[in-house]
Design a protein around this motif. Sequence first.
Motif, mmCIF file in Angstrom:
data_model
loop_
_atom_site.group_PDB
_atom_site.id
_atom_site.type_symbol
_atom_site.label_atom_id
_atom_site.label_comp_id
_atom_site.label_asym_id
_atom_site.label_seq_id
_atom_site.Cartn_x
_atom_site.Cartn_y
_atom_site.Cartn_z
ATOM 1 N N HIS A 276 0.821 -1.198 0.000
ATOM 2 C CA HIS A 276 0.000 0.000 0.000
ATOM 3 C C HIS A 276 0.866 1.264 0.000
ATOM 4 C CE1 HIS A 276 -3.609 2.309 0.487
ATOM 5 N NE2 HIS A 276 -3.012 3.007 1.442
ATOM 6 N N LEU A 277 1.886 1.249 0.865
ATOM 7 C CA LEU A 277 2.791 2.411 0.941
ATOM 8 C C LEU A 277 3.510 2.608 -0.406
ATOM 9 C CD1 LEU A 277 4.108 4.651 2.637
ATOM 10 C CD2 LEU A 277 5.907 2.999 3.259
ATOM 11 N N LYS B 190 2.412 1.877 -3.302
ATOM 12 C CA LYS B 190 1.472 2.486 -4.234
ATOM 13 C C LYS B 190 1.386 3.988 -3.982
ATOM 14 C CE LYS B 190 -3.290 1.922 -5.739
ATOM 15 N NZ LYS B 190 -4.535 1.180 -5.515
ATOM 16 N N GLU B 191 1.300 4.351 -2.703
ATOM 17 C CA GLU B 191 1.178 5.771 -2.380
ATOM 18 C C GLU B 191 2.428 6.533 -2.815
ATOM 19 O OE1 GLU B 191 -1.587 7.306 -1.495
ATOM 20 O OE2 GLU B 191 -2.383 5.277 -1.803
ATOM 21 N N ASN B 192 3.588 5.930 -2.553
ATOM 22 C CA ASN B 192 4.855 6.569 -2.926
ATOM 23 C C ASN B 192 4.934 6.820 -4.440
ATOM 24 O OD1 ASN B 192 5.713 6.660 -0.328
ATOM 25 N ND2 ASN B 192 7.076 4.880 -0.479
ATOM 26 N N LYS C 30 2.486 7.148 -6.445
ATOM 27 C CA LYS C 30 1.560 8.219 -6.804
ATOM 28 C C LYS C 30 2.167 9.577 -6.485
ATOM 29 C CE LYS C 30 -2.951 6.027 -6.726
ATOM 30 N NZ LYS C 30 -4.080 5.688 -5.823
ATOM 31 N N LYS C 31 2.885 9.637 -5.352
ATOM 32 C CA LYS C 31 3.515 10.898 -4.967
ATOM 33 C C LYS C 31 4.543 11.319 -6.020
ATOM 34 C CE LYS C 31 3.402 10.606 -0.162
ATOM 35 N NZ LYS C 31 4.240 9.993 0.886
#
Lengths: 543, 183
Positions: free
Chosen positions: A186-187, A189-191, A193-194
């Motif tokens: 999950h992290l 994926k977020e990274n 996206k960032k």
Amino acid sequence: MNEITCECGHVNPEGTVLCESCGKPVEDNQHLNGNENQTLLNMRYDGSARRSQTYNRTFIDKVWNFFSSVKVGVWLIVITLIASAIGTLLPQEMYIPPGSDASTHYRDQYGLIGQIYYQLGFHNLFSSWWYMLLLALIGISIIIASLDRFIPLYKTLKTQKPKRHDQFMKKQRIFGKTESDSIDMHLMKENLKKNRYKVTEEDGSLFAEKNRFSRWGPYVNHIGLIVFLLGTLLRFVPALYVDEFVWVREGETKMITGTEGQYYIKNEDFILENYDENDERFQEAIMRNGQPVPKTYQTNAVIYERTDDIVVGKDPELKEVKEAEARVNHPIKFENYTLYQASYQQNEFNEMTFKLHDMDDEDSSYGEFTIDLDDPETEYELDSGHVVVLGSYFPEYELDDGEPVSVSKYPRNPAFVFNVYPPGESDGEPEVSFAGIGANVDGSGENEFKVGLVDFDVRDVTGLTVRKDYTLPFIALGGAIFMIGVIQGMYWNHRRIWVKPKDNGVWIAGHTNKNWVALKREIEKSTKGTGIETPVDQQELKD
Amino acid sequence: MKESTLKKKKKRLIFRTAMLAVMVGLIAFALISNLKDDKSAVAKGEQAPNFQLNKFGTDEVVSLDDLEGQGVMINFWATYCEPCKEEMPYMEELYSEYKDKNVEILAVNLDSTNIVVERFQERYGLSFPILHDKNGQVMDQYNVSRLPSTLFVNADGVVEEQVVGPLTLDKLDGYLNEITPET
């Protein structure tokens, strides 16, 4: 020999190297991209089916495949480059001295090489049929090669699925395996996206992609080239492009070439100004040049439009459009035409004044007469009653086998045969003499009178380029599209990162079309704190 | 082979054929335009474009359209053109014969001064009409670049023959015969 169904279920077109959907190498086609026995995959065009090998090849397909080859395109460009280079070795026909004949000029000036140059058409290279054909073939090659690459690549990139085949992952340049059970997908994926990636998911597999549009740069660039080429093609349409030349003598009204008889120009005055030789600032430069240095060329002109129906040869009815001056870099503009000051000729004779006097006494005079060289009269009656008849007029006099002849209609070296009748003796035998510039011959050797030149008047001729150009917007548009394509492909990079969960951890792979350092940096940033180990550059390991 | 594959193949063939046809068409257009640029505009078999010129030294106007129904020989010449001088006597010799057969000779002259042509006319005793193309407009229109140049136009206004360079008496007779209207 037809479509290839991959184990992921996707149906690929014939000739596919890597499955469009999952990226699995298609076993039988690896030779197409030179992938056999390689640890890394050749990712050009993403392994799409570039040149479809049709089963029953028709003639059209053969032609098409010929132009589809980049190798053919490069050869065409190389040949064109060499030809262009050769075309600059000797001057083109338009730059050889005016009046000289190309068929002999090249041989006389440059010997055998010149002769060959001329025979092969290099003297007119840039408008020769074979040079144009070469450019056209390059155009075809660009269009077909682009289509054959853009369409499969576009389809492949559109079809690609987040979940990639193991073999595809393993054979990427950036690849890493992490064995761990504490991985934070999950992290990750977020990274991603960032870092402004577009992330999609399938069965837990992550796929991050950015700047796919930069892959279209070369094709946009090629569209620009094609528009540019089409723009130059439009120059053959007379309604869109005119490039002509017109000579106008001072005082003369002349049809402007290239306007289809619609416009006329009158040359009121041609002005040639030289730099002042007495000015200290210029003296040195003028001395160095050895001759006067022109400062301005200017034509004072009046432009007319024809108002009656155009019948070629018929005297036109004219209406003044404008009065204007043409100087270098300051053309005359009217309607859609532009007149550029391009050339000039000086000192063409305009009028000549003669005086009749006693053969042995230059100071005596029986009167003077002036001949308008454009329209000489047949006879001139002098104050004293003497009549001078123009026996012959030679505008540009030359001796041919002892016979005086004229070689043109322009009064560049005028000469006359005068028949002089004394007063009241117009029925008798005239005294014949011949007069020209620096020549005055007594016809009989016993002449009583002599016709001597007293004065003359010269005029200038201006040369103007006539141009109309509607093709420039197309050419500019082509250039702009070309640049957009270059920027699109140069300043952005297409980057992709795949993360695939495995039983005992994850696999990660990355690909970019350029700037690998930046991709590695972004992967490093994205994996921070996720438990995924930074992948290695397999290319560097190999080296 | 599957039907969809066949269809696809057919579509591809049509697309490729169309693309190639368009491109070949464009190239043909470019090459032909380029070639046309420096070749004569009025060719054999084409309609001779109309013009209107003054007869030398007079106000009398001659226009090609007015001569419809007659054969017309258009001869471009100038006094300063040496080979033109050779064929002038031949034209004079045959003029009256063909005039009766409804064939007109138009000698389009490119000199600029009347006197030069007048003297020439006197010297060679020419009786056929000499037209003055002072600015060379008709010469441009017919894209004549070398003198002498001669066009033989038949009664329908179509160019039957085009000759660059001087004519011999025999050839001239032959060509004039070709454009003689049938009675």
